[in-house]
Write a protein that holds these residues in place. Structure first.
Motif, short mmCIF file in Angstrom:
data_model
loop_
_atom_site.label_atom_id
_atom_site.label_comp_id
_atom_site.label_asym_id
_atom_site.label_seq_id
_atom_site.Cartn_x
_atom_site.Cartn_y
_atom_site.Cartn_z
N GLY A 16 0.82 -1.21 0.00
CA GLY A 16 0.00 0.00 0.00
C GLY A 16 0.85 1.26 0.00
O GLY A 16 0.57 2.21 -0.73
N THR A 17 1.90 1.27 0.80
CA THR A 17 2.80 2.42 0.86
C THR A 17 3.51 2.63 -0.47
O THR A 17 3.62 3.76 -0.97
N ILE A 18 3.98 1.54 -1.07
CA ILE A 18 4.66 1.64 -2.37
C ILE A 18 3.69 2.14 -3.43
O ILE A 18 4.03 3.02 -4.23
N ARG A 23 1.84 6.35 -7.25
CA ARG A 23 0.79 7.22 -7.78
C ARG A 23 1.22 8.68 -7.84
O ARG A 23 0.71 9.45 -8.64
N THR A 24 2.17 9.08 -7.00
CA THR A 24 2.65 10.46 -7.02
C THR A 24 3.64 10.70 -8.15
O THR A 24 3.97 11.84 -8.44
N ARG A 25 4.12 9.64 -8.78
CA ARG A 25 5.09 9.73 -9.88
C ARG A 25 4.63 8.84 -11.03
O ARG A 25 5.28 7.84 -11.34
N THR A 51 -2.13 -5.26 -10.99
CA THR A 51 -3.40 -5.96 -10.86
C THR A 51 -4.18 -5.55 -9.63
O THR A 51 -5.38 -5.32 -9.71
N ARG A 52 -3.53 -5.43 -8.51
CA ARG A 52 -4.23 -5.15 -7.26
C ARG A 52 -4.27 -3.67 -6.92
O ARG A 52 -5.19 -3.21 -6.25
N TYR A 53 -3.28 -2.91 -7.37
CA TYR A 53 -3.18 -1.50 -6.97
C TYR A 53 -3.35 -0.53 -8.13
O TYR A 53 -3.30 0.68 -7.93
N GLY A 54 -3.49 -1.02 -9.35
CA GLY A 54 -3.76 -0.16 -10.49
C GLY A 54 -2.65 0.81 -10.84
O GLY A 54 -2.91 1.88 -11.37
N VAL A 55 -1.42 0.47 -10.55
CA VAL A 55 -0.31 1.36 -10.90
C VAL A 55 0.63 0.66 -11.89
O VAL A 55 1.84 0.77 -11.81
#
Length: 144
Positions: A16-18, A23-25, A51-55
């Protein structure tokens, strides 16, 4: 998809932190790297981010050293499908990259397999001495 449980729990503790940082970059490519369990976590994070975090709208690569097997064949295919390079360096005498293979043959779930392009390095040491990160760093420096 089967993923090694210990590696999965460790990856979940930081994912989650990663993802928030990624998302900020949004234009930056990502390289996940690690040694041993850290290498397993790197590969799991690489598969989880799109897949799970959309990044996943970026190039995601992995470089690992002496990592154990992270998942099943489906996991290995998911890693290969990412837009990026995936290198798995290991010493020929290092026993850790061959885990958890031995016990998985006795259980009903799919066997764990290696994921990423192998880069086998010769090593005068055998056993846990071949697994030390200092040896991997020395051999990587010698490649230059």
């Amino acid at each position: 998809m089967r993923i090694q449980a210990g590696g999965y729990l460790c990856a979940m503790s930081v994912a989650g932190t990663i993802a928030t940082q990624l998302r900020t970059r949004p234009r930056d490519d990502v390289i996940f790297t690690g040694h041993s369990l850290g290498g397993m976590i790197a590969q799991i994070l690489a598969v989880m981010m799109p897949t799970r975090y959309g990044v996943g709208d970026r190039k995601i690569s992995t470089i690992t050293f002496g990592q154990p097997r992270a998942g099943c064949r489906r996991f290995a295919r998911a890693l290969r499908a990412l837009d990026g390079t995936h290198v798995r360096a290991y010493h020929r005498g290092d026993p850790v990259p061959w885990l958890p293979g031995a016990l998985s043959r006795l259980t009903p779930w799919p066997r764990y397999v290696h994921a990423g392009e192998p880069m086998a390095w010769p090593c005068a040491r055998v056993g846990i001495a071949a697994h030390k990160m200092a040896g991997y760093l020395a051999d990587a420096a010698a490649i230059r």
